[in-house]
Every structure is written in structure tokens, then in C-alpha cells.
Design an enzyme around this catalytic site. Structure first.
Site, mmCIF file in Angstrom:
data_model
loop_
_atom_site.group_PDB
_atom_site.id
_atom_site.type_symbol
_atom_site.label_atom_id
_atom_site.label_comp_id
_atom_site.label_asym_id
_atom_site.label_seq_id
_atom_site.Cartn_x
_atom_site.Cartn_y
_atom_site.Cartn_z
ATOM 1 N N PRO A 68 0.847 -1.208 0.000
ATOM 2 C CA PRO A 68 0.000 0.000 0.000
ATOM 3 C C PRO A 68 0.875 1.248 0.000
ATOM 4 C CG PRO A 68 0.004 -1.060 2.159
ATOM 5 C CD PRO A 68 0.689 -2.009 1.222
ATOM 6 N N HIS A 69 0.552 2.185 -0.860
ATOM 7 C CA HIS A 69 1.390 3.373 -0.967
ATOM 8 C C HIS A 69 0.591 4.576 -1.426
ATOM 9 C CE1 HIS A 69 1.600 1.161 -4.830
ATOM 10 N NE2 HIS A 69 1.516 2.362 -5.362
ATOM 11 N N ALA A 70 1.143 5.744 -1.189
ATOM 12 C CA ALA A 70 0.464 6.976 -1.577
ATOM 13 C C ALA A 70 1.484 8.096 -1.709
ATOM 14 C CB ALA A 70 -0.589 7.362 -0.541
#
Length: 208
Positions: A68-70
Site C-alpha cells: 500500500p502506498h500513496a
């Protein structure tokens, strides 16, 4: 940029538990707030950024691994941390299996290339040897988890001296807005040798 510079051991965690994907995103947002890099951000902001990215397509790409990344407006440096779950957590992974190893990547909105390099380094480290994942998963403490992965990441970036069988794939992309999504997908699949060539059709020259 080496992972040792951006992985925060204070945010790493073993024996992680969550009831579903939404619970995972909420809990890793809280864990990110342990880092001084996130002092000016709140829980709702981090959760929404991670949720928006997951709504575009799951970052649980199979084999028990999720990333998960942003990219977040206002962040000045990258934050990466590692989470393990012995029993696994539901994450809507592409292969429908529970996720046991999670890498969270948060970084500046404008640092697209660095973001892709970090994804590539993590993928390359995990793919360098079957023993890497086993050692990381067996870590009993947050510090042991951190040290196990950092050690292997340094070995993988140093090169193995082995040659790999190469294959050539051409992708002709007409809508430039999709470029980042495609590169991100390649890196999640362990493909980090992409070359981008810009071109124009003959008609443009003739009309000019």
C-alpha cells in the site's frame, strides 16, 4: 536513495492483526503517525490517501505480499515501514489469498521517479532469494524485522553477478495519463527495466 535512509523501525511491526482491508488501512495510517515525518498530517488524511490508491486497484499483488502506498502533498521525505502478519489479513489481493507481508510507502507527491525506484528496490529484494521472505517473516521483534530486510536490501542492490534471461515487450500507449499506473504495475510485478520512448505519428509531420 538506499532503503536504510527511509525505512523507519519505529513504524515496523510484527504479529499484525486486522479484521479486513479497511481495518488494515486505518491501522497502518495510525502506525505512520509514529514517525516525526508525519507530524503535520492527521489520521483521516493518511487513511484517505491510502484508500484512494486502493480504489484504483489493489496493491496486494499476490503471493502474500502487499505494498500500500500513496504520494502526499506536503511530504518532504519518504517514509517506508514493514509489517508482518503470521495468520495473514484480508486485503483483496489479486490472487485472493491473505496478505502476510506488507510494505507501506508514503512520499512526496512530486517525487514520482523516486517512488518507482523504491517500489523496484523492494520488489528486487524480495525476488533475490526465497530465503529473504522467510527470514523477514520469522522476525520476532520490530527491530529484527527491520534489520533482516535492510540487510537483504543492501545485498540485492549490490548485484548478484548472475545474468537473467530477458524478454522484450512493446506497449504502445496513446493516453499519457495511464503511464504512471502502468509503470507502477510493472514494478509491483518485479519488472524494473522499462525504457520509455516518446514518438509522433507520420501524419503530424505531413500536416505541418
Amino acid at each position: 536513495m538506499e532503503l536504510i535512509e527511509i525505512v523507519d523501525r519505529k513504524c515496523c511491526a510484527v504479529n499484525f492483526k486486522a479484521s479486513d482491508k479497511d481495518d488494515v488501512l486505518n491501522k497502518i495510517s495510525k502506525m505512520a503517525l509514529r514517525s516525526p515525518l508525519m507530524d503535520k498530517f492527521d489520521l483521516d488524511t493518511l487513511y484517505k490517501k491510502l484508500k484512494d490508491r486502493e480504489d484504483q486497484g489493489s496493491t496486494g499483488f499476490g503471493d502474500g505480499i502487499a505494498m500500500p502506498h500513496a504520494r502526499i502533498e506536503g511530504m518532504e521525505k519518504f517514509l517506508v515501514f514493514i509489517i508482518t502478519s503470521t495468520k495473514g489479513v484480508e486485503f483483496d489481493a489479486l490472487d485472493k489469498k491473505k496478505v502476510k507481508l506488507i510494505f507501506v510507502i508514503l512520499g512526496p507527491a512530486e517525487a514520482v521517479q523516486d517512488h518507482l525506484k523504491i517500489l523496484a528496490t523492494i520488489s528486487r529484494t524480495l525476488g533475490s532469494s526465497a530465503s529473504v521472505r522467510n527470514e523477514v517473516m520469522k522476525a520476532q521483534t520490530n527491530t529484527a524485522l527491520y534489520e533482516a530486510f535492510i540487510r537483504h536490501s543492501r545485498l540485492s542492490t549490490g548485484g548478484s553477478g548472475k545474468t537473467r534471461k530477458m524478454k522484450l515487450l512493446y506497449v504502445v500507449l496513446y493516453i499519457e495519463d495511464f503511464l504512471y499506473d502502468i509503470l507502477e504495475f510493472f514494478i509491483e510485478m518485479g519488472i524494473d527495466g522499462t525504457t520509455i520512448i516518446e514518438s509522433s505519428v507520420m501524419g503530424e509531420y505531413i500536416s505541418n
